[in-house]
Design a protein around this motif. Sequence first.
Motif, short mmCIF file in Angstrom:
data_model
loop_
_atom_site.label_atom_id
_atom_site.label_comp_id
_atom_site.label_asym_id
_atom_site.label_seq_id
_atom_site.Cartn_x
_atom_site.Cartn_y
_atom_site.Cartn_z
N CYS B 344 35.83 34.36 38.54
CA CYS B 344 37.26 34.31 38.27
C CYS B 344 37.99 34.03 39.58
O CYS B 344 37.73 34.68 40.59
CB CYS B 344 37.70 35.65 37.68
N CYS B 347 40.25 37.67 40.43
CA CYS B 347 39.64 38.98 40.72
C CYS B 347 38.23 38.83 41.28
O CYS B 347 37.60 39.82 41.63
CB CYS B 347 39.65 39.87 39.48
N CYS B 371 39.39 35.00 34.34
CA CYS B 371 38.69 35.76 33.30
C CYS B 371 39.71 36.25 32.27
O CYS B 371 40.92 36.18 32.49
CB CYS B 371 37.91 36.93 33.91
N CYS B 374 42.14 39.03 33.53
CA CYS B 374 43.18 38.52 34.43
C CYS B 374 44.22 37.71 33.65
O CYS B 374 45.41 37.79 33.93
CB CYS B 374 42.58 37.68 35.54
ZN LIG Z 1 39.63 37.93 36.77
#
Ligand SMILES: [Zn+2]
Lengths: 288, 402
Positions: B344, B347, B371, B374
């Motif tokens: 991602c 994150c 992701c 997120c």
């Molecule tokens: Zn993420």
Amino acid sequence: MASTSASDSEEGCLLVIILDVHPCLASNEGEAEVYLNTVTAFANLHLASSGANRLAIIAANHAQSCYLYPDQSHEEVERQIDGRLELLSHVDKILHENLKKMMVTTTIFTQSESLIVGALGRALTYVRRIESEDGLNKKINARILVIKVSTDAGGQYLNYVNMYLTAQKMRLPVDMCVIGSDCGLLQQGADITGGLYYKVNSVDKLMQSLMMIFMPNLDSRRRLALPPSGSVDYRAACFCHRSLVDMAHVCSNCLSVYCKAVPLCSTCNALFGMEMPIRKPPKKKKND
Amino acid sequence: MMQPDVEAMDEDPKEYRWESGYEKTWEAIKEDESGFLEPSITEMIMRAKRRRLLEREASVRLGIMRHLYVIVDMSQAMNEQDLKPTRHLCCLSILNDFIPEFHEQNPISQLGLIITQNKTAKKYSNLSNNPQRHLETVKKLKELSCRGEPSIQNSLEVALASLKHLPPHTSREVLILYAALTTCDPGEIEATLTKVKEANIRVSVVGLAAEIRICKTITKETEGTFVVCLNDVHLKELIMEHLEPPPASKKIDHTLIKVGFPHQINTDAKPALCMCHLEDLPSLNTEGYYCPQCSAKYCDLPAECKVCGLMLVTAPHLARSYRHLFPLQHFTEILLSQSSSKSCYSCYKMFKEIYADKNVFQCPKCNQIFCFDCDIFLHDSVHSCPGCVSNPVISQNYGNVE
Ligand SMILES: [Zn+2]
Ligand SMILES: [Zn+2]
Ligand SMILES: [Zn+2]
Ligand SMILES: [Zn+2]
Ligand SMILES: [Zn+2]
């Protein structure tokens, strides 16, 4: 709340450093080296001070933001490391490798400011992921430290505010350490999130400030006599002249700020009738 | 003078789940041995949330100056323990989170609290933008015992009396948290409903127990929403949805509102009493914010100046509302196999080829991959894309508002 210092040592602290690596550093190579070595030493100290401490470093320059540490391509290596010292030298190596990569990929030099706010957004989601991976019962003590060298062009105000208010909601303090000149935008961020703001005059004073001010965890800070942060300017700039005002008229539809009464909102095109006096709700004492 | 109104029970009984043996939709969903709900329900809630975020039209005009009455059912039905520890305490602890959040996200809006029990309704907290006052009311309500039957009609009348006098540019809203299966009203609720509609008030209901015909009717007629919660997580989700302003009704006029941006006090100022803690034992100190019009002092913002009536806000809180003007565009859901990303963007989570990461989300502006967690978090809480703001070309033309 009162017992966090005990749990601090057990659970450790997740420190996310946001490191400004603006190309202006290149103008003085000796200073740049001191700067990067200081930050690396500080990161090492954080990891060495408790086996449970964790670290992430995200760098930002004028062209991009980039995770320096952890580095997923080294995950396998890291799993095999058992000694703390071995880990520290490994961290050093990764930091320097990734910084070099970052410098190489961004060769065009421009005068624009570093994209600190992008790194800040990534840091928020990183902390959030680590917190959720650790499970609901264990709250890791996370904080963010922004180290900024470049001057501030004042752009991206809205994005900064979005990050600050999210951090505030996550109860995640964002510490701000600026080198050289003050930055009102970062000062607001420290105030909103409950972090510390401190200006260091030159790079050679950086280590001392990091150790004295930004190393102590949140609990011990309360016991230290830290320099007063001064007052933070929270005035808004009007949309019409971009001047700071302490009283203003705002559009009831979109909250655009005007320093004088206007007949029409230039942002959302709302037409205004007569200005309403602020009306207090009727006080119906007999019902209450 | 108050007769129980059984109308809610005698029409189409088959339509209601609680009558056909399911008190709650979610009882059909099995709990595992440890008492945890299967992951599917969490997944379901998250999916629903993403859908709602998608549905929220970016271009819709929002009546941002809101006046909202929260009506809390405090009848004996709230003593049930299907929500932990009780429906009563569960609701109030959610309100405890909702209130400060509401004032933060709606800086020039006002909130009030009404409770209904023993066939009557009573205003416990007047409309104001002072979160502290409402939180104190919530504390008091935790001590109050839940008894008797609630009255929707009486509650609406109390809200109506206060909301109908408001200036025309405001959004008028009522949110009812309702546990009982009946309402005990003094007269024809249709008459009240007509007045509510005339006053342009939007009524929404969050049900704690079951669908009730009268709630369905009221919410439909006033363009509000009616949902019944599945569990405590879902209840919080449903209540928190009301943090977002509703689409503006066409009847709303616009106006300019005068506000003040108080100075944070510097250390050489004279110590002063703050206006917010006059009733407690106030301490003299220099920290706080001064009203720029009359110099009264406040500990926290936003606030409404008790002396001169000026709305006191800070630039960051106003800026918070600008996300409605510059909304974060929706990300495109794509298959992980279609993207070259291993993690991602935001994150730094490694994607795995298991169910959870089969789909990833791509920002149409900066093309970075995110992701699922997120995607939700960025659209629901942050309102900025870390990919776009890490991109010098995009960020120069994006959200540069001060
Ligand atoms: Zn993420
Ligand atoms: Zn102006
Ligand atoms: Zn406007
Ligand atoms: Zn005042
Ligand atoms: Zn983007």
